[in-house]
Design an enzyme around this catalytic site. Structure first.
Site, PDB file in Angstrom:
ATOM      1  N   TYR A 145       1.086  -1.255   0.017  1.00 31.09           N
ATOM      2  CA  TYR A 145      -0.135  -0.087  -0.032  1.00 31.09           C
ATOM      3  C   TYR A 145       0.882   1.186   0.024  1.00 31.09           C
ATOM      4  O   TYR A 145       1.602   1.188   0.811  1.00 31.09           O
ATOM      5  CB  TYR A 145      -0.874  -0.198   1.235  1.00 31.09           C
ATOM      6  N   ASP A 240       9.262   2.872  -0.216  1.00 29.75           N
ATOM      7  CA  ASP A 240       8.277   3.642   0.453  1.00 29.75           C
ATOM      8  C   ASP A 240       8.405   3.307   2.025  1.00 29.75           C
ATOM      9  O   ASP A 240       8.216   1.950   2.660  1.00 29.75           O
ATOM     10  CB  ASP A 240       6.848   3.241   0.011  1.00 29.75           C
ATOM     11  N   LYS A 268       4.046   9.258   8.905  1.00 25.76           N
ATOM     12  CA  LYS A 268       3.522   8.722  10.045  1.00 25.76           C
ATOM     13  C   LYS A 268       4.594   8.976  11.247  1.00 25.76           C
ATOM     14  O   LYS A 268       4.451  10.295  11.730  1.00 25.76           O
ATOM     15  CB  LYS A 268       3.721   7.153  10.003  1.00 25.76           C
TER      16      LYS A 268
END
Ligand SMILES: *Cc1c(COP(=O)(O)O)cnc(C)c1O
Length: 430
Positions: A145, A240, A268
């Site tokens: 994702y 990522d 995050k």
């Protein structure tokens, strides 16, 4: 007596006001049934809901809270920043301070651009990769994702899989026709695709430790193989690390495995629980970004001082050597004990984890990619999830999400969790 009447009433009201009653789909508990917990407050490893129930929290806002909820130093940094003005749309010294901190632990990042979410970081990094190479196609892994940008909503892991939305309506075919999907942990599949589309692929993007189909570490030689193959084809390699950054190792997966990507996306943890994202890497590539170069990318709130101060405080506390070692050792203890409890109840379970993130898959197959992850028993997970909630442990409401730990997950929190897990398996097996 565990009751969630107020949460239930609030959810009923929210459903008349917001799609599905939530601001992000997984929060609606579709995969596990029941009504979501409405959170009142958090402190350290614990959260408290609006009915006064307390839970040890392994969601931690899906990763950012490396030092737990409402750490006093993070709160103080946010209060100080907010009191001085929440946003200026102008330069502040905190931007260089955060970038400097990131570069100390991730030296491959020669230049970094700050944005507002992981999704935005990934979108922008892909635009940059396409501009730099003059090519359109990108390669991604099934089950990885990378946020909800159109071109990446193909076989995209947890949120999409949990809801059974393999192809998202509203995403034009013209947008995804340039997205090539390969299995995770199979570098020869990448070689095949790069040969087939020679000269057409701008970049391969990968979660270096997969975290959005449950946690799946790279098999030996996988990341090295990707580096070799992409280099041979002049294809950019993008790690990522929005999730893995500062969770699998203080320097992210690239430091843990010693593999250098061309570009890295972050999010995050670097915002310590406030909205943030960032992308960066080789200076010669980043020089293509406006105003240094021609690739446009901008943001009203980018480099927001409150988010930067929260991120800086979180990185300073969480990447401290002793704090990091403590969190990682609590996590591996927890993983081992959870596995023993499963064995005691004869429940087939695989525990995969790296650093401060892990997953429990209810399957007897070893989990290395999307195919094996999806052999995990979703009904059994739903029973365990609900029983854990009743026993005061908050897990992410999908078997394809990770459990995250923090510096605040002390022995009391871990012990509480293990007792709850023993009871939960008893209920789920029963
Ligand atoms: C969470 C995540 C994103 C998206 O970040 P948002 O801030 O939710 O947009 C992208 N990539 C990975 C690997 C993630 O875990």
């Amino acid at each position: 007596m565990h009751s969630r009447v107020r949460s239930q009433a609030l959810f009923a009201a929210a459903k008349n006001r917001m799609p599905g009653g939530v601001s992000s789909p997984v929060r609606a508990y579709k995969a596990v049934g029941g009504s979501p917990v409405f959170v009142e407050r958090g402190a350290g490893a614990w959260i408290e809901d609006v009915d006064g129930n307390r839970y040890v929290d392994y969601v931690l806002s899906y990763g950012p809270l490396l030092v737990g909820h409402a750490h006093e130093k993070v709160v103080a940094a946010v209060q100080d920043a907010a009191a001085k003005g929440t946003s200026f749309g102008a330069c502040t010294e905190h931007e260089s301070a955060l970038v400097d901190k990131v570069q100390t632990v991730m030296p491959t990042i020669e230049r970094l651009r700050l944005v507002n979410s992981g999704t935005e970081a990934v979108m922008s990094a892909l635009r940059l990769a396409r501009a730099f190479t003059g090519r359109d196609k990108i390669v991604k892994c099934a089950g990885n994702y990378h946020g909800h940008a159109d071109c990446l909503l193909v076989q995209a892991g947890s949120g999409v899989a949990t809801l059974g939305l393999p192809n998202c309506p509203g995403v034009p075919n013209s947008t995804v026709k340039d997205t090539l999907v390969v299995p995770f942990n199979d570098h020869s599949a990448v070689e095949t695709v790069l040969n087939q589309y020679a000269g057409q692929v701008a970049a391969m993007i990968v979660e270096p430790v997969a975290g959005n189909m449950g946690v799946i570490p790279p098999v030996d030689g996988y990341l090295e193989g990707l580096r070799r193959i992409t280099k041979a084809h002049d294809v950019l390699l993008i790690f990522d690390e929005v999730m893995t950054g500062f969770r699998v190792h203080p320097g992210g997966a690239q430091s843990l495995f010693g593999v250098t990507p061309d570009l890295t996306t972050l999010g995050k943890v670097i915002g310590g629980g406030l909205p943030i994202g960032a992308y960066g890497g080789r200076a010669d590539i980043m020089a293509w970004i406006a105003p240094e170069g021609p690739v446009y990318q901008a943001g009203t709130l980018s480099g927001n001082p409150v988010a930067l101060r929260a991120g800086l405080a979180t990185l300073e506390l969480g990447l401290d050597e002793d704090a990091w070692a403590y969190t990682a050792s609590q996590t591996s203890f927890l993983m081992n004990e959870l596995a023993s409890i499963a064995t005691r109840w004869s429940v087939p379970m695989q525990v995969n984890g790296v650093g401060t993130m892990f997953s429990c898959f209810f399957t007897d197959e070893s989990v290395t990619d999307w195919g094996t992850a999806s052999t995990s028993d979703a009904d059994f997970f739903a029973k365990v999830f609900n029983a854990m909630l009743t026993c005061g442990v908050n897990l992410a409401p999908s078997q394809y999400e990770a459990w995250f730990t923090s510096t605040a997950h002390d022995t009391a929190a871990v012990t509480h969790t293990l007792r709850a897990f023993d009871k939960a398996l008893k209920v789920a097996v029963g």
